[in-house]
Write an enzyme that holds these catalytic residues in place. Structure first.
Site, mmCIF file in Angstrom:
data_model
loop_
_atom_site.group_PDB
_atom_site.id
_atom_site.type_symbol
_atom_site.label_atom_id
_atom_site.label_comp_id
_atom_site.label_asym_id
_atom_site.label_seq_id
_atom_site.Cartn_x
_atom_site.Cartn_y
_atom_site.Cartn_z
ATOM 1 N N SER A 150 31.400 -4.148 7.988
ATOM 2 C CA SER A 150 30.265 -4.804 8.640
ATOM 3 C C SER A 150 30.648 -6.209 9.045
ATOM 4 C CB SER A 150 29.069 -4.865 7.686
ATOM 5 O OG SER A 150 28.060 -5.672 8.268
ATOM 6 N N ALA A 159 15.194 -11.094 4.844
ATOM 7 C CA ALA A 159 14.112 -11.911 5.392
ATOM 8 C C ALA A 159 12.805 -11.139 5.447
ATOM 9 C CB ALA A 159 14.486 -12.398 6.794
ATOM 10 N N THR A 204 0.825 -1.207 0.000
ATOM 11 C CA THR A 204 0.000 0.000 0.000
ATOM 12 C C THR A 204 0.859 1.256 0.000
ATOM 13 O OG1 THR A 204 -0.122 -0.205 2.389
ATOM 14 C CG2 THR A 204 -2.033 -0.964 1.150
ATOM 15 N N SER A 246 17.727 -3.544 5.598
ATOM 16 C CA SER A 246 18.266 -2.436 4.805
ATOM 17 C C SER A 246 17.912 -1.096 5.449
ATOM 18 C CB SER A 246 17.754 -2.502 3.362
ATOM 19 O OG SER A 246 16.347 -2.500 3.311
ATOM 20 N N ASP A 250 9.448 1.326 5.589
ATOM 21 C CA ASP A 250 10.507 0.676 6.364
ATOM 22 C C ASP A 250 11.347 1.690 7.131
ATOM 23 O OD1 ASP A 250 9.501 -1.485 5.047
ATOM 24 O OD2 ASP A 250 11.291 -1.872 3.827
HETATM 25 P P1 ADP Z 1 15.622 -6.716 3.948
HETATM 26 O O1 ADP Z 1 15.614 -5.241 4.065
HETATM 27 O O2 ADP Z 1 14.261 -7.323 3.928
HETATM 28 O O3 ADP Z 1 16.488 -7.398 4.952
HETATM 29 P P2 ADP Z 1 16.920 -6.049 1.485
HETATM 30 O O4 ADP Z 1 17.268 -6.829 0.280
HETATM 31 O O5 ADP Z 1 16.107 -4.836 1.330
HETATM 32 O O6 ADP Z 1 16.256 -7.060 2.521
HETATM 33 O O7 ADP Z 1 18.255 -5.596 2.214
HETATM 34 C C1 ADP Z 1 19.253 -6.543 2.508
HETATM 35 C C2 ADP Z 1 20.604 -5.983 2.106
HETATM 36 O O8 ADP Z 1 20.960 -4.898 2.989
HETATM 37 C C3 ADP Z 1 21.716 -6.984 2.278
HETATM 38 O O9 ADP Z 1 21.842 -7.791 1.122
HETATM 39 C C4 ADP Z 1 22.918 -6.079 2.470
HETATM 40 O O10 ADP Z 1 23.385 -5.579 1.237
HETATM 41 C C5 ADP Z 1 22.332 -4.918 3.256
HETATM 42 N N1 ADP Z 1 22.507 -5.104 4.703
HETATM 43 C C6 ADP Z 1 21.534 -5.168 5.628
HETATM 44 N N2 ADP Z 1 22.042 -5.327 6.874
HETATM 45 C C7 ADP Z 1 23.388 -5.365 6.740
HETATM 46 C C8 ADP Z 1 24.487 -5.519 7.643
HETATM 47 N N3 ADP Z 1 24.301 -5.678 8.967
HETATM 48 N N4 ADP Z 1 25.731 -5.509 7.119
HETATM 49 C C9 ADP Z 1 25.927 -5.352 5.795
HETATM 50 N N5 ADP Z 1 24.950 -5.202 4.912
HETATM 51 C C10 ADP Z 1 23.686 -5.216 5.354
HETATM 52 MG MG MG Z 2 14.836 -3.866 2.645
#
Ligand code: ADP
Ligand code: MG
Length: 398
Positions: A64, A120, A32, A125, A169
């Protein structure tokens, strides 16, 4: 490891501070947020922590614990969309977006630790973006409002990383208040903090991460967005949020058949957000269960963004007595949520695990969650220091 110790190990110096931002689950209001509609997420207890220190030489150094590889070093002045690949694009994009917005942000060293599962559907992100945004703005003496931080982080993800996400988000991560869900109108960005404390009602909210990783940037998401825009155009409204539930039959009759299910999902989903929000405000959390399940059916049958694993969580949980269950996040994998009476939670967890074993799916990670606190500056142990205080539930920003 605690983030400050991690920072010392990587950069050989003390961080100036540690900033943290949570992941989120959306209770209701899926797909939405790019239709100017309503969403109702909670922040998770799971957080991304960024230990950081300013640098005087215009370098941005990123590390990270949750990503392979060593330190990524970038020139702040050279940041541009498309210039950074991989996970570093998220924090680099935030620094770029802050500078684009006219905030003088210079170099910094950042070390990231997180217990938000990545990919997940729990918004790791946005947690990374908001923790980074808080860290670098405070390091450089800026105090934008939480709503501004969310908008800048979203712009970073859209324009720098290249993921066309909505504003939910980042707002959930930046603006949530512990013990409350966040009712956000994504058109005018007004937000309401509604009590969400399942334990106080003898209930539990479970998250089931089904292990299958979604890829939000892929074509299916873009196709749904395009269909929503086509639906709004055909109906002569600015966005699908302008179609009221009572107008739905007429609206559907006016549309090409292939647009009908997509429009029906968005219109009924906005209505479900309004109803769940009213139930939370009235302290009738239990009654929200069937609306969650109806939301899942709509995402599965009308919007077609579910997958067999998410459907199985919902059917198995419901069969074991859950009050309601639905996929959460963009879909095609990720996580589902289950609202269940406390004394049935263990049975539901077992039923979901058994159903996954029978279907030969990878075992899901099922865990209870509470509504966590929004982003803030944290002490070394990851707890908010006393002076930080909780974010005010009444305002939109600080
Ligand atoms: P979601 O937001 O649902 O977890 P996304 O695909 O939007 O999935 O974001 C995931 C991406 O964000 C990861 O593939 C990575 O590139 C980045 N990311 C998220 N958390 C971390 C972290 N703690 N360290 C490094 N990269 C991260
Ligand atoms: Mg995301």
């Amino acid at each position: 490891m605690n983030p400050a110790a991690g920072f010392r190990a990587v950069f050989g110096a003390e961080p100036a501070g540690v900033w943290a931002a949570p992941g989120r689950v959306n209770l209701i209001g899926e797909h939405t947020d790019y239709n100017d509609g309503h969403v109702l997420p909670i922040a998770l207890p799971h957080r991304t922590r960024v230990a950081a220190a300013a640098r005087g030489d215009g370098l941005l150094r990123l590390h990270s614990a949750g990503a392979g590889g060593g330190v990524t070093a970038l020139r702040v002045a050279g940041l541009a969309p498309g210039a950074v690949r991989g996970w570093a694009a998220y924090p680099a994009g935030v620094v770029w977006a802050l500078r684009e917005a006219g905030l003088a942000v210079g170099g910094a060293d950042l070390h990231v630790e997180s217990d938000v599962p990545q990919g997940a559907g729990l918004s790791s992100s946005a947690a990374l973006e908001i923790a980074t945004a808080l860290a670098v703005t405070e390091l450089h003496g800026h105090r934008p409002s939480r709503a501004e931080l969310a908008a800048l982080a979203r712009h970073a993800e859209n324009a720098f990383v290249g993921v066309p996400c909505g504003i939910m988000d980042q707002t959930a991560s930046a603006c949530s208040v512990a013990g409350h869900a966040l009712h956000l109108d994504t058109r005018d960005l007004t937000l309401r903090h509604l009590p969400f404390d399942p334990a106080a009602h003898g209930l539990r909210l479970l998250v089931a991460d089904v292990g299958r990783r979604h890829a939000l940037a892929d074509g299916a998401y873009a196709a749904r967005r395009a269909a929503c825009e086509a639906g709004a155009r055909a109906l002569g409204v600015r966005a699908l949020r302008d179609v009221e539930a009572a107008q739905l039959p007429d609206a559907l009759a006016a549309l090409r058949p292939e647009l009908r299910p997509v429009v029906r999902h968005v219109v009924t989903e906005n209505e479900r957000v309004a109803r769940v929000a009213a139930l939370l405000a009235a302290g009738e959390l239990r009654a929200a269960g069937p609306l969650l399940t109806a939301g899942h059916a709509s995402l599965r049958d009308d919007f077609a963004v579910s997958c067999p694993e998410l459907d199985l969580v919902v059917t198995a949980a419901r069969a074991a007595g859950a009050l309601g269950a639905r996929m959460t996040g963009g879909g095609f994998g990720g996580s589902a949520i289950v609202l269940v009476e406390e004394d049935r939670a263990a049975g539901v967890e077992r039923a979901v695990a058994d159903a996954f074993a029978s279907a030969r799916f990878t075992a899901p990670a099922v865990f209870p969650v509470t509504a966590g606190e929004g982003a803030g500056r944290h002490g070394e142990g990851g707890r908010p220091p006393a002076e930080a205080g909780p974010f005010s539930p009444s305002g939109q920003g600080t």
